[in-house]
Design an enzyme around this catalytic site. Structure first.
Site, PDB file in Angstrom:
ATOM      1  N   ASP A 152      12.577  14.348 -27.259  1.00  0.00           N
ATOM      2  CA  ASP A 152      12.981  15.597 -26.990  1.00  0.00           C
ATOM      3  C   ASP A 152      13.018  16.229 -28.452  1.00  0.00           C
ATOM      4  OD1 ASP A 152      14.369  18.028 -26.680  1.00  0.00           O
ATOM      5  OD2 ASP A 152      14.864  17.175 -24.740  1.00  0.00           O
TER       6      ASP A 152
ATOM      7  N   ILE B 230      17.523  16.767 -15.783  1.00  0.00           N
ATOM      8  CA  ILE B 230      16.655  15.829 -15.026  1.00  0.00           C
ATOM      9  C   ILE B 230      16.419  14.425 -15.658  1.00  0.00           C
ATOM     10  CG2 ILE B 230      14.597  15.070 -13.575  1.00  0.00           C
ATOM     11  CD1 ILE B 230      16.760  16.694 -12.194  1.00  0.00           C
TER      12      ILE B 230
ATOM     13  N   THR C 194      10.638  30.259  -3.180  1.00  0.00           N
ATOM     14  CA  THR C 194      10.686  28.499  -3.166  1.00  0.00           C
ATOM     15  C   THR C 194       9.095  27.998  -2.615  1.00  0.00           C
ATOM     16  OG1 THR C 194      11.496  26.454  -2.852  1.00  0.00           O
ATOM     17  CG2 THR C 194      11.905  27.957  -1.342  1.00  0.00           C
ATOM     18  N   GLY C 195       8.449  27.221  -3.043  1.00  0.00           N
ATOM     19  CA  GLY C 195       7.278  26.699  -2.428  1.00  0.00           C
ATOM     20  C   GLY C 195       7.613  25.446  -1.891  1.00  0.00           C
TER      21      GLY C 195
ATOM     22  N   SER D 252       9.668  18.534  -5.532  1.00  0.00           N
ATOM     23  CA  SER D 252      11.113  19.269  -5.842  1.00  0.00           C
ATOM     24  C   SER D 252      11.824  18.633  -5.243  1.00  0.00           C
ATOM     25  CB  SER D 252      10.802  20.558  -5.486  1.00  0.00           C
ATOM     26  OG  SER D 252      11.024  20.956  -4.027  1.00  0.00           O
ATOM     27  N   CYS D 253      13.133  18.653  -5.696  1.00  0.00           N
ATOM     28  CA  CYS D 253      14.360  18.325  -4.964  1.00  0.00           C
ATOM     29  C   CYS D 253      14.547  18.727  -3.728  1.00  0.00           C
ATOM     30  CB  CYS D 253      15.664  18.861  -5.827  1.00  0.00           C
ATOM     31  SG  CYS D 253      15.743  20.483  -5.980  1.00  0.00           S
ATOM     32  N   THR D 254      14.014  19.936  -3.376  1.00  0.00           N
ATOM     33  CA  THR D 254      14.453  20.674  -2.063  1.00  0.00           C
ATOM     34  C   THR D 254      13.212  20.189  -1.005  1.00  0.00           C
ATOM     35  OG1 THR D 254      14.956  22.569  -2.973  1.00  0.00           O
ATOM     36  CG2 THR D 254      14.178  22.821  -0.683  1.00  0.00           C
TER      37      THR D 254
END
Length: 339
Positions: free
Chosen positions: A34, A13, A210-211, A150-152
């Site tokens: 990072d 991402i 999945t939430g 989230s993406c979903t």
């Protein structure tokens, strides 16, 4: 107004948010942190991508900085977010994309380094959650830590909103057929909290929790408690698809539902967020798609006027990362007006 952004975590991402920020134009990434990737390796990882192809621009190291298209990006390698000098680099808005610091308290540590706001690129247990095209009007300038969900959830929520606004969802179950992600195993390995999740990603269809569906209730309060769902992880590298089965109060033919979704996809509120297609598409057709949710008109089906299955595609990497950029752009605009 160009918004100056920092990225913490240069994984899938983080890197694709950077690509999107460059395309977006309203955002300038001025710093990346990072601790696990050195500068030369950052160049390599950003330049080459097995899913999205080579970066179409220049990437190089100069004077200890990452230069992309001849623009300098400061690079840090701090494990503790409190030590990242965001302020010195000029980063006002920070994308928290490590997947580790997802609570208000943990993500809030970025503020110590001079960041003004933090956008978590994951669901959060306690940070206010926003989905573009659904609930941005609930944002308040006093919020310092927000979540892009989230993406979903970004795929499901715009579709659910259109259906609920027009036909009233009584209840619904969602399944996402989801591409492989970095947390999965290439071959069977230990995964103590999720035994199925430890099985080889390339060899299996893996049921998972999945939430994402429940989270829709957080961004559309009138749907709270009316949706839940599960996931199947499948052996593809990118692009996922939501299958929403719901009962609707106001009866309608599938043709009527299609027309409502098509009209919504062309509206100013959802254009670029909710897409619509009648083509005979498959998952790879959506690699690089910047929309959150592309409704597949041919794939859905209705049992009767009140019971319907709706199918919508999403590039879980690229489309989601574009929404991270859109959310930052939006909140920066609201913040600027509030000053």
């Amino acid at each position: 107004m160009v918004v100056k952004v920092g990225i913490n975590g240069f994984g899938r991402i983080g890197r694709i948010v950077l690509r999107n920020a460059i395309e977006h134009g309203d955002l300038e990434v001025v710093a990346v942190n990072d601790p696990f990737i050195d500068l030369d390796y950052m160049v390599y990882m950003f330049k080459y991508d097995s899913t999205h192809g080579r970066f179409k621009g220049s990437v190089e190291v100069k004077d200890g900085k990452l230069y992309i298209n001849n623009k300098a990006i400061a690079v840090f390698g701090e494990k503790d977010p409190a030590n990242i000098k965001w302020g010195e680099a000029g980063a006002e808005y920070v994308v928290e994309s490590t997947g580790v610091f997802t609570t208000t308290e943990k993500a809030g540590v970025h503020l110590k380094g001079g960041a003004k706001k933090v956008v978590i690129s994951a669901p959060s247990a306690d940070a206010p959650m926003f989905v573009c095209g659904v609930n941005l009007d609930a944002y308040k300038p006093e919020y310092q830590i927000v979540s892009n969900a989230s993406c979903t959830t970004n795929c499901l929520a715009p579709l659910a909103k259109v259906i609920h606004d027009n036909f009233t969802i009584i209840e619904g179950l969602m399944t996402t057929v989801h591409a492989t992600t970095a947390t999965q195993k290439t071959v069977d390995g230990p995964s103590h909290k999720d035994w199925r999740g430890g099985r080889g990603a390339a060899a299996n269809i893996i049921p998972s929790s999945t939430g994402a569906a429940k989270a829709v209730g957080k961004v559309i309060p009138s749907l709270n408690g009316k949706l839940t769902g599960m996931s199947f992880r499948v052996p593809t590298s990118d692009v996922s698809v939501v299958d929403l089965v719901c009962r609707i109060e106001k009866g309608a033919s599938y043709e009527e539902i299609k027309n409502v979704i098509k009209k919504a996809s062309e509206s100013p509120e959802l254009k670029g967020i909710l897409g619509y297609t009648e083509d005979a598409v498959v998952s790879t057709d959506f690699i690089g798609s910047t929309e959150s949710s592309i409704f597949d008109a041919q794939a859905g089906i209705a049992l009767n006027a009140n019971f319907v299955k709706l199918v919508s595609w999403y590039d879980n990497e690229y489309g989601y990362s574009r929404r991270v950029c859109d959310l930052i752009s939006y909140i920066a605009g609201v913040d600027a007006k509030a000053q």
